[in-house]
Design an enzyme around this catalytic site. Structure first.
Site, PDB file in Angstrom:
ATOM      1  N   ASP A 119     -42.163  11.973 -11.613  1.00 36.71           N
ATOM      2  CA  ASP A 119     -41.903  13.402 -11.784  1.00 36.71           C
ATOM      3  C   ASP A 119     -43.027  14.170 -12.462  1.00 36.71           C
ATOM      4  OD1 ASP A 119     -40.869  14.111 -14.958  1.00 36.71           O
ATOM      5  OD2 ASP A 119     -41.128  12.034 -14.385  1.00 36.71           O
ATOM      6  N   ASP A 146     -37.979   8.225 -17.217  1.00 35.61           N
ATOM      7  CA  ASP A 146     -37.654   9.515 -17.836  1.00 35.61           C
ATOM      8  C   ASP A 146     -38.109  10.674 -16.948  1.00 35.61           C
ATOM      9  OD1 ASP A 146     -36.710   8.157 -20.062  1.00 35.61           O
ATOM     10  OD2 ASP A 146     -38.624   8.263 -21.110  1.00 35.61           O
ATOM     11  N   ASP A 181     -40.661   5.709 -11.844  1.00 34.05           N
ATOM     12  CA  ASP A 181     -40.723   6.107 -13.240  1.00 34.05           C
ATOM     13  C   ASP A 181     -39.277   6.218 -13.730  1.00 34.05           C
ATOM     14  OD1 ASP A 181     -41.800   7.305 -15.686  1.00 34.05           O
ATOM     15  OD2 ASP A 181     -41.009   9.179 -14.887  1.00 34.05           O
TER      16      ASP A 181
END
Length: 224
Positions: free
Chosen positions: A174, A17, A15
């Site tokens: 995250d 961001d 991922d």
């Protein structure tokens, strides 16, 4: 004698961001610039940060709703288009998390092929990666507007995996969206705990966790 079968290179897909880059300050700044364009008051950083992770359509809906506007109203398209246009150029505030560069270099040296699967639109993702000096590190980049669906639909992750040769895969993210994507894709998932998640670590499905990027190469080795 038969020649030994060639081993497919292992893959790590990230991922963006909240995983590789802390983009919340940039997103907060761009969001408030766009709100100002429509004579709407600014929102605080924590509020905007809580909207990150599900793509720009969701971000715009949340911005409008928080501003007292209809999130599906007539100005949605104009706000969305203006936000994406600014986001391609307003890259200040995107910063790498500590240890990312060293970890990526170690993974590359160990023979891993690297890709990115993000709900951020492709052009802003490309711009952010150029800004932090990582664009050439990755062999594949898929944005939230690259396919007909976005995470947590597993199609994005499967697509990047195929682009990278289909070897043993680890997905690194995250957030709740990333954890759900990994479950849907039936992919091993390493959770970076210093990003944007709202849910306690113990309540998110994962195969490994890390708070320091120095641990990631060793985690990736376990999933070859």
């Amino acid at each position: 004698m038969n020649a030994p079968a060639l081993r497919t290179a292992p893959v790590v897909i990230f991922d963006l961001d909240g995983t590789l880059i802390d983009s919340a300050p940039a997103i907060h700044r761009v969001s408030n610039l766009v709100l100002a364009d429509f004579d709407l008051p600014p929102l605080d950083a924590d509020t905007v940060r809580s909207f990150v992770g599900k793509g720009t359509p969701n971000l715009v809906r949340q911005l409008l709703e928080a501003s007292g506007k209809d999130p599906e109203g007539a100005i949605f398209d104009e706000v969305h288009d203006r936000l994406v246009a600014r986001y391609e150029k307003e890259v200040e505030g995107n910063t790498l998390y500590p240890g990312v560069v060293t970890a990526l270099e170690a993974l590359t040296e160990a023979g891993f092929r690297l890709g990115i699967c993000t709900n951020k639109p492709y052009r802003p993702a490309e711009a952010a990666l150029h800004h932090v000096g990582l664009f050439d590190t990755f062999e594949a980049l898929l944005g939230g507007d690259s396919l007909a669906t976005r995470k947590p639909d597993p199609a994005m992750l499967h697509h990047v995996h195929r682009q990278l040769g289909g070897g043993p895969m680890l997905y690194v993210g995250d957030s709740e969206v990333d954890a759900e994507t990994a479950v849907n894709a039936r992919a091993p998932f390493a959770l970076y705990t210093e990003g944007y998640r709202k849910t306690p670590v113990a309540d998110l499905p994962h195969h490994a966790t890390f708070s320091d990027y120095a641990a990631l190469p060793g985690i990736a080795e376990r999933f070859q």
